[in-house]
Design a protein around this motif. Structure first.
Motif, PDB file in Angstrom:
ATOM      1  N   PRO A  77       0.832  -1.205   0.000  1.00 54.89           N
ATOM      2  CA  PRO A  77       0.000   0.000   0.000  1.00 54.89           C
ATOM      3  C   PRO A  77       0.874   1.266   0.000  1.00 54.89           C
ATOM      4  O   PRO A  77       1.193   1.820   1.046  1.00 54.89           O
ATOM      5  CB  PRO A  77      -0.761  -0.125   1.327  1.00 54.89           C
ATOM      6  CG  PRO A  77       0.217  -0.816   2.241  1.00 54.89           C
ATOM      7  CD  PRO A  77       1.098  -1.678   1.374  1.00 54.89           C
ATOM      8  N   LYS A  78       1.294   1.701  -1.172  1.00 55.66           N
ATOM      9  CA  LYS A  78       2.212   2.844  -1.240  1.00 55.66           C
ATOM     10  C   LYS A  78       1.581   4.091  -0.613  1.00 55.66           C
ATOM     11  O   LYS A  78       0.460   4.471  -0.947  1.00 55.66           O
ATOM     12  CB  LYS A  78       2.602   3.135  -2.681  1.00 55.66           C
ATOM     13  CG  LYS A  78       3.613   4.273  -2.792  1.00 55.66           C
ATOM     14  CD  LYS A  78       4.043   4.517  -4.217  1.00 55.66           C
ATOM     15  CE  LYS A  78       5.037   5.660  -4.266  1.00 55.66           C
ATOM     16  NZ  LYS A  78       4.417   6.975  -3.969  1.00 55.66           N
ATOM     17  N   GLY A  79       2.330   4.705   0.288  1.00 48.35           N
ATOM     18  CA  GLY A  79       1.852   5.911   0.962  1.00 48.35           C
ATOM     19  C   GLY A  79       0.777   5.637   1.999  1.00 48.35           C
ATOM     20  O   GLY A  79       0.204   6.556   2.556  1.00 48.35           O
ATOM     21  N   GLY A  80       0.514   4.370   2.269  1.00 52.97           N
ATOM     22  CA  GLY A  80      -0.614   4.023   3.139  1.00 52.97           C
ATOM     23  C   GLY A  80      -0.209   3.595   4.535  1.00 52.97           C
ATOM     24  O   GLY A  80      -0.606   2.525   4.996  1.00 52.97           O
ATOM     25  N   HIS A  81       0.548   4.430   5.218  1.00 57.36           N
ATOM     26  CA  HIS A  81       0.935   4.096   6.596  1.00 57.36           C
ATOM     27  C   HIS A  81      -0.296   3.821   7.469  1.00 57.36           C
ATOM     28  O   HIS A  81      -0.274   2.982   8.349  1.00 57.36           O
ATOM     29  CB  HIS A  81       1.758   5.232   7.202  1.00 57.36           C
ATOM     30  CG  HIS A  81       1.049   6.543   7.197  1.00 57.36           C
ATOM     31  ND1 HIS A  81       1.011   7.370   6.087  1.00 57.36           N
ATOM     32  CD2 HIS A  81       0.316   7.161   8.151  1.00 57.36           C
ATOM     33  CE1 HIS A  81       0.288   8.442   6.368  1.00 57.36           C
ATOM     34  NE2 HIS A  81      -0.136   8.338   7.607  1.00 57.36           N
ATOM     35  N   PHE A  82      -1.395   4.519   7.147  1.00 54.26           N
ATOM     36  CA  PHE A  82      -2.633   4.385   7.928  1.00 54.26           C
ATOM     37  C   PHE A  82      -3.356   3.063   7.656  1.00 54.26           C
ATOM     38  O   PHE A  82      -4.334   2.738   8.327  1.00 54.26           O
ATOM     39  CB  PHE A  82      -3.581   5.560   7.617  1.00 54.26           C
ATOM     40  CG  PHE A  82      -3.955   5.661   6.160  1.00 54.26           C
ATOM     41  CD1 PHE A  82      -5.065   5.008   5.658  1.00 54.26           C
ATOM     42  CD2 PHE A  82      -3.164   6.396   5.284  1.00 54.26           C
ATOM     43  CE1 PHE A  82      -5.405   5.080   4.322  1.00 54.26           C
ATOM     44  CE2 PHE A  82      -3.494   6.481   3.933  1.00 54.26           C
ATOM     45  CZ  PHE A  82      -4.605   5.818   3.457  1.00 54.26           C
ATOM     46  N   THR A  83      -2.858   2.309   6.678  1.00 50.09           N
ATOM     47  CA  THR A  83      -3.491   1.026   6.329  1.00 50.09           C
ATOM     48  C   THR A  83      -2.833  -0.159   7.033  1.00 50.09           C
ATOM     49  O   THR A  83      -3.384  -1.264   7.019  1.00 50.09           O
ATOM     50  CB  THR A  83      -3.399   0.762   4.810  1.00 50.09           C
ATOM     51  OG1 THR A  83      -2.022   0.462   4.461  1.00 50.09           O
ATOM     52  CG2 THR A  83      -3.859   1.960   3.991  1.00 50.09           C
ATOM     53  N   LEU A  84      -1.669   0.052   7.598  1.00 49.83           N
ATOM     54  CA  LEU A  84      -0.844  -1.076   8.047  1.00 49.83           C
ATOM     55  C   LEU A  84      -1.489  -1.896   9.152  1.00 49.83           C
ATOM     56  O   LEU A  84      -1.415  -3.125   9.154  1.00 49.83           O
ATOM     57  CB  LEU A  84       0.540  -0.581   8.476  1.00 49.83           C
ATOM     58  CG  LEU A  84       1.380   0.064   7.363  1.00 49.83           C
ATOM     59  CD1 LEU A  84       2.734   0.510   7.899  1.00 49.83           C
ATOM     60  CD2 LEU A  84       1.566  -0.900   6.203  1.00 49.83           C
ATOM     61  N   SER A  85      -2.113  -1.235  10.090  1.00 53.41           N
ATOM     62  CA  SER A  85      -2.739  -1.967  11.194  1.00 53.41           C
ATOM     63  C   SER A  85      -3.846  -2.879  10.673  1.00 53.41           C
ATOM     64  O   SER A  85      -3.938  -4.054  11.054  1.00 53.41           O
ATOM     65  CB  SER A  85      -3.293  -0.982  12.220  1.00 53.41           C
ATOM     66  OG  SER A  85      -3.832  -1.672  13.317  1.00 53.41           O
TER      67      SER A  85
END
Length: 351
Positions: A250-258
């Motif tokens: 998920p490029k740029g998706g730090h908020f998706t990791l959890s």
């Protein structure tokens, strides 16, 4: 059953003698031998000609001691297989002469069920590459995530805002879900076909994750990413094709990791904006991480690259980790920098 390949072992969380490494866009324009091929054939002709796709897939593998080959193709072959025209324009990238402009345009798309047959040239390229490699290293198959591919189909080209595609999510949510489901169905069939052809690991590129809010991600991306992983794993198991590790990027998706840490994906690839320690904390202990050197770090000198690689490995650790860049290679990069990067990963992870 355990694999002899570092990449597969690391993806499954097994012990490895050193951290495996490969590079996104490792076959491409930064290699003079690839540029030579491009003088003879256009981009999609190479993709659609198994012998040529195999040849350019092998180019970086023959140059560097990489731990995987990723089949040379493009995430936009699925829109092509659904009946849309895609051109690769020099200096501009992919362009759709007739992008989707309204929900009624969805009726022009072909059925998802025909995608496997239309894209049989990718399966043939994988078979040829697997044969050429003779099990030296595994072949990675891939697909673009539904939201990422949808954005291209609607924008018609690259975009700095994805505002036209995002407007669909707000104005046409039902049509958006219909398109995303069709792309999901096509992606599942396409990925299974790649496994049947010999791919040993699959990666899903959610390259446009950064344009979504957490709410939009949970509504228009995550459910389809989950479907792809769960359905592919189920079908592959039913067909007795083995346990195929799957990676989500998920490029740029730090908020998706959890949230992605709660899915069945084996590997979560992170870009250069995420601290390794934070990524570990967010995805939990049972996922392998991949990444995340800033591609521009390859513009540094040898000492600079080595210093950053050593720090990166210290941050991620040597278990449940696959070294890579935080995104793909850039056309003007020096191949020697890739050699330094790959050698540094093996050097600092085997001490």
């Amino acid at each position: 059953m355990s694999s002899k390949h570092r990449l597969i072992r690391a993806a499954r969380g097994e012990k490895v003698d050193k951290v495996p490494v490969w590079v996104m866009r490792q076959a491409g324009r930064y290699l003079p031998e690839f540029r030579e091929e491009r003088t003879k054939a256009d981009f999609f002709t190479i993709c659609q000609t198994p012998e040529l796709a195999c040849k350019v897939t092998m180019q970086p593998v023959e140059r560097f001691p990489l731990d995987a080959a990723i089949i040379f193709s493009d995430i936009l072959v699925i829109p092509q297989a659904l009946g849309m025209e895609v051109l690769m324009k020099p200096g501009e990238g992919p362009v759709f002469p007739e992008p989707l402009r309204s929900p009624s345009d969805l009726d022009k798309l072909g059925p998802a069920e025909t995608v496997t047959e239309t894209l049989s040239y990718v399966a043939d390229a994988i078979k040829l590459t697997v044969q050429t490699l003779a099990d030296r290293i595994p072949v990675i198959g891939f697909v673009g995530a539904p939201w990422t591919v949808m954005a291209y189909m609607i924008e018609g080209r690259g975009s700095k805002t994805q505002s036209i595609a995002k407007s669909w999510l707000y104005r046409h949510p039902e049509a958006s879900h219909r398109l995303l489901q069709k792309l999901t169905d096509a992606s599942v069939l396409y990925l299974v076909a790649q496994v049947q052809a010999g791919a040993q690991l699959l990666q899903v590129f959610e390259s446009h994750a950064e344009y979504l809010s957490p709410e939009l991600f949970k509504t228009f991306s995550l459910p389809y990413l989950v479907q792809i992983c769960d359905r592919v794993k189920k079908i592959v198991k039913e067909k007795s094709l083995g346990d195929i590790p799957m990676t989500i990027f998920p490029k740029g998706g730090h908020f998706t990791l959890s949230a992605l840490g709660q899915t069945a994906y084996d590997v979560i690839s992170v870009d250069w904006t995420v601290e390794p320690e934070l990524a570990r904390q967010l995805v939990g202990p049972n996922k392998t991480l991949q990444g995340n050197l800033d591609p521009c770090a390859l513009y540094a000198d040898k000492a600079g690259i080595e210093e950053r690689v050593e720090k990166m490995i210290a941050g991620f650790g040597r278990t449940r980790y696959i070294a890579n860049l935080g995104h793909g290679m850039y056309p003007d990069m020096d191949p020697e920098s890739v050699a330094i990067f790959v050698d540094a990963v093996h050097k600092f992870s085997s001490q």
